[in-house]
Design an enzyme around this catalytic site. Structure first.
Site, PDB file in Angstrom:
ATOM      1  N   LYS A  42     -10.014   7.450   5.269  1.00 32.94           N
ATOM      2  CA  LYS A  42      -9.161   8.568   5.601  1.00 32.94           C
ATOM      3  C   LYS A  42      -7.710   8.228   5.318  1.00 32.94           C
ATOM      4  O   LYS A  42      -6.844   9.103   5.228  1.00 32.94           O
ATOM      5  CB  LYS A  42      -9.302   8.876   7.102  1.00 32.94           C
ATOM      6  CG  LYS A  42     -10.711   9.218   7.522  1.00 32.94           C
ATOM      7  CD  LYS A  42     -10.807   9.259   9.058  1.00 32.94           C
ATOM      8  CE  LYS A  42     -12.234   9.390   9.489  1.00 32.94           C
ATOM      9  NZ  LYS A  42     -12.409   9.041  10.901  1.00 32.94           N
ATOM     10  N   GLY A  43      -7.425   6.928   5.209  1.00 31.46           N
ATOM     11  CA  GLY A  43      -6.045   6.450   5.187  1.00 31.46           C
ATOM     12  C   GLY A  43      -5.151   7.037   4.107  1.00 31.46           C
ATOM     13  O   GLY A  43      -3.980   7.296   4.327  1.00 31.46           O
ATOM     14  N   ASP A  99      -4.214   3.847   0.862  1.00 28.36           N
ATOM     15  CA  ASP A  99      -3.008   3.761   1.692  1.00 28.36           C
ATOM     16  C   ASP A  99      -2.330   2.412   1.527  1.00 28.36           C
ATOM     17  O   ASP A  99      -1.102   2.318   1.509  1.00 28.36           O
ATOM     18  CB  ASP A  99      -3.334   4.051   3.175  1.00 28.36           C
ATOM     19  CG  ASP A  99      -4.499   3.236   3.721  1.00 28.36           C
ATOM     20  OD1 ASP A  99      -5.048   2.369   3.001  1.00 28.36           O
ATOM     21  OD2 ASP A  99      -4.874   3.473   4.879  1.00 28.36           O
ATOM     22  N   ASP A 102      -4.348  -4.811   0.601  1.00 32.87           N
ATOM     23  CA  ASP A 102      -4.168  -5.936   1.514  1.00 32.87           C
ATOM     24  C   ASP A 102      -4.884  -7.145   0.900  1.00 32.87           C
ATOM     25  O   ASP A 102      -4.323  -7.822   0.042  1.00 32.87           O
ATOM     26  CB  ASP A 102      -4.721  -5.497   2.877  1.00 32.87           C
ATOM     27  CG  ASP A 102      -4.546  -6.515   3.979  1.00 32.87           C
ATOM     28  OD1 ASP A 102      -3.518  -7.194   4.000  1.00 32.87           O
ATOM     29  OD2 ASP A 102      -5.443  -6.631   4.845  1.00 32.87           O
ATOM     30  N   LYS A 130       0.691  -5.310   0.559  1.00 40.36           N
ATOM     31  CA  LYS A 130       0.981  -6.553   1.301  1.00 40.36           C
ATOM     32  C   LYS A 130       0.594  -7.705   0.395  1.00 40.36           C
ATOM     33  O   LYS A 130      -0.527  -8.215   0.457  1.00 40.36           O
ATOM     34  CB  LYS A 130       0.105  -6.603   2.564  1.00 40.36           C
ATOM     35  CG  LYS A 130       0.643  -5.870   3.744  1.00 40.36           C
ATOM     36  CD  LYS A 130      -0.085  -6.357   4.995  1.00 40.36           C
ATOM     37  CE  LYS A 130      -0.394  -5.238   5.921  1.00 40.36           C
ATOM     38  NZ  LYS A 130      -1.292  -5.632   7.026  1.00 40.36           N
ATOM     39  N   PHE A 151       1.080  -5.676  10.588  1.00 39.75           N
ATOM     40  CA  PHE A 151       0.150  -4.559  10.675  1.00 39.75           C
ATOM     41  C   PHE A 151       0.926  -3.271  10.882  1.00 39.75           C
ATOM     42  O   PHE A 151       1.653  -3.124  11.851  1.00 39.75           O
ATOM     43  CB  PHE A 151      -0.874  -4.766  11.791  1.00 39.75           C
ATOM     44  CG  PHE A 151      -2.067  -3.881  11.593  1.00 39.75           C
ATOM     45  CD1 PHE A 151      -3.072  -4.245  10.711  1.00 39.75           C
ATOM     46  CD2 PHE A 151      -2.153  -2.652  12.243  1.00 39.75           C
ATOM     47  CE1 PHE A 151      -4.159  -3.404  10.469  1.00 39.75           C
ATOM     48  CE2 PHE A 151      -3.238  -1.803  12.008  1.00 39.75           C
ATOM     49  CZ  PHE A 151      -4.241  -2.179  11.133  1.00 39.75           C
ATOM     50  N   VAL A 152       0.761  -2.346   9.936  1.00 36.63           N
ATOM     51  CA  VAL A 152       1.552  -1.112   9.967  1.00 36.63           C
ATOM     52  C   VAL A 152       0.664   0.114  10.198  1.00 36.63           C
ATOM     53  O   VAL A 152      -0.524   0.101   9.855  1.00 36.63           O
ATOM     54  CB  VAL A 152       2.358  -0.935   8.654  1.00 36.63           C
ATOM     55  CG1 VAL A 152       3.497  -1.949   8.579  1.00 36.63           C
ATOM     56  CG2 VAL A 152       1.461  -1.036   7.422  1.00 36.63           C
ATOM     57  N   ASP A 158      -3.928   3.698  10.027  1.00 36.70           N
ATOM     58  CA  ASP A 158      -4.354   3.757  11.425  1.00 36.70           C
ATOM     59  C   ASP A 158      -4.559   2.377  12.019  1.00 36.70           C
ATOM     60  O   ASP A 158      -4.722   1.388  11.303  1.00 36.70           O
ATOM     61  CB  ASP A 158      -5.694   4.493  11.536  1.00 36.70           C
ATOM     62  CG  ASP A 158      -6.851   3.658  10.983  1.00 36.70           C
ATOM     63  OD1 ASP A 158      -6.761   3.218   9.815  1.00 36.70           O
ATOM     64  OD2 ASP A 158      -7.825   3.414  11.721  1.00 36.70           O
ATOM     65  N   ARG A 164      -2.318   7.831  12.745  1.00 36.76           N
ATOM     66  CA  ARG A 164      -2.255   8.295  11.348  1.00 36.76           C
ATOM     67  C   ARG A 164      -1.188   9.352  11.132  1.00 36.76           C
ATOM     68  O   ARG A 164      -0.584   9.426  10.076  1.00 36.76           O
ATOM     69  CB  ARG A 164      -3.592   8.910  10.919  1.00 36.76           C
ATOM     70  CG  ARG A 164      -4.701   7.907  10.758  1.00 36.76           C
ATOM     71  CD  ARG A 164      -5.867   8.569  10.029  1.00 36.76           C
ATOM     72  NE  ARG A 164      -7.129   7.891  10.282  1.00 36.76           N
ATOM     73  CZ  ARG A 164      -7.555   6.826   9.624  1.00 36.76           C
ATOM     74  NH1 ARG A 164      -6.827   6.303   8.676  1.00 36.76           N
ATOM     75  NH2 ARG A 164      -8.722   6.281   9.920  1.00 36.76           N
TER      76      ARG A 164
HETATM   77  P1  IMP Z   1      -8.133  -4.491   1.508  1.00 38.09           P
HETATM   78  O1  IMP Z   1      -9.555  -4.189   1.116  1.00 38.09           O
HETATM   79  O2  IMP Z   1      -8.053  -5.742   2.352  1.00 38.09           O
HETATM   80  O3  IMP Z   1      -7.166  -4.518   0.361  1.00 38.09           O
HETATM   81  O4  IMP Z   1      -7.652  -3.436   2.557  1.00 38.09           O
HETATM   82  C1  IMP Z   1      -7.532  -2.112   2.347  1.00 38.09           C
HETATM   83  C2  IMP Z   1      -7.765  -1.376   3.654  1.00 38.09           C
HETATM   84  O5  IMP Z   1      -7.411  -2.156   4.812  1.00 38.09           O
HETATM   85  C3  IMP Z   1      -6.865  -0.195   3.701  1.00 38.09           C
HETATM   86  O6  IMP Z   1      -7.495   0.945   3.175  1.00 38.09           O
HETATM   87  C4  IMP Z   1      -6.580  -0.027   5.169  1.00 38.09           C
HETATM   88  O7  IMP Z   1      -7.529   0.843   5.746  1.00 38.09           O
HETATM   89  C5  IMP Z   1      -6.768  -1.381   5.782  1.00 38.09           C
HETATM   90  N1  IMP Z   1      -5.481  -2.043   6.142  1.00 38.09           N
HETATM   91  C6  IMP Z   1      -4.973  -3.180   5.636  1.00 38.09           C
HETATM   92  N2  IMP Z   1      -3.785  -3.495   6.171  1.00 38.09           N
HETATM   93  C7  IMP Z   1      -3.518  -2.503   7.050  1.00 38.09           C
HETATM   94  C8  IMP Z   1      -2.398  -2.240   7.929  1.00 38.09           C
HETATM   95  O8  IMP Z   1      -1.393  -2.971   8.025  1.00 38.09           O
HETATM   96  N3  IMP Z   1      -2.490  -1.116   8.680  1.00 38.09           N
HETATM   97  C9  IMP Z   1      -3.552  -0.263   8.634  1.00 38.09           C
HETATM   98  N4  IMP Z   1      -4.601  -0.468   7.827  1.00 38.09           N
HETATM   99  C10 IMP Z   1      -4.587  -1.584   7.043  1.00 38.09           C
HETATM  100 MG    MG Z   2      -7.944   2.079   7.619  1.00 37.67          MG
END
Ligand code: IMP
Ligand code: MG
Length: 181
Positions: A42-43, A99, A102, A130, A151-152, A158, A164
């Site tokens: 949903k982000g 969104d 990470d 990030k 963490f944002v 969310d 959100r």
């Molecule tokens: P990745 O697969 O680790 O790159 O992460 C992507 C997902 O992690 C994003 O779609 C977010 O839902 C979640 N995420 C990562 N960091 C944050 C944060 O700081 N705040 C909220 N959601 C995050």
């Molecule tokens: Mg999320």
């Protein structure tokens, strides 16, 4: 709710300005091409809607759900697709929108799966990046904001389903996760 936010990292005005710039850039680069934006729910919903309206070229929209997080602030390491696209994307130029990038695992996994459906191209768009947290060398093709490792929440992001609809991106006060852990 505001006691839960330690600081505003990116204001509503900064978000609007950057979304407009990205929309203009994408419109120039994809002029004359058949584009489909795939929003990771949903982000990315708020960012994708605003970005698509900042674009002056026609775009189709699709939605996917890929989740790696439970109600924690760290990736679980495995990414499951819980809702897949319905449209055929063969021959279309895909913009995959999330969104935040990470660890990079979500983009890497979803991009690989979409590649199997023979689009003309796939590029990734992350509202936030990030950089310090990457596990796999994945980079987004377009980034709204590079942010520190905190963490944002807000503007779609969310924590355990909350925050959100904040119009800005803020740093979550760590006492919030201490309370629910
Ligand atoms: P990745 O697969 O680790 O790159 O992460 C992507 C997902 O992690 C994003 O779609 C977010 O839902 C979640 N995420 C990562 N960091 C944050 C944060 O700081 N705040 C909220 N959601 C995050
Ligand atoms: Mg999320």
């Amino acid at each position: 709710m505001n006691g839960d936010i330690k600081a505003i990292l990116i204001s509503e005005e900064e978000i609007k300005k950057r979304v407009k710039e990205l929309g203009e850039q994408l419109s120039r680069e994809y002029e004359g091409k058949k584009v489909i934006m795939i929003c990771l729910l949903k982000g990315a919903s708020y960012f994708t809607c605003d970005l698509s309206r900042a674009m002056s070229i026609p775009v189709r929209m699709e939605y996917m759900v890929a989740s790696s997080y439970g109600d924690s602030t760290d990736s679980s390491g495995s990414v499951a697709v819980r809702l897949d696209i319905k449209d055929n994307i063969t021959g279309l130029h895909v913009l995959l929108v999330d969104d935040i990038i990470d660890t990079g695992l979500t983009f890497a996994r979803v991009k690989n799966l979409l590649q199997l459906k023979n689009p003309a191209s796939i590029r990734t768009v992350a509202m936030c990046d990030k950089k310090d947290r990457r596990l796999n060398g994945m980079e987004a093709d377009y980034v709204g904001f590079t942010i520190p490792d905190e963490f944002v929440v807000g503007y779609g992001l969310d924590y355990a389903g909350d925050y959100r609809n904040l119009p800005f991106i803020g740093v979550l006060n760590p006492h919030v996760y201490a309370r629910t852990k």
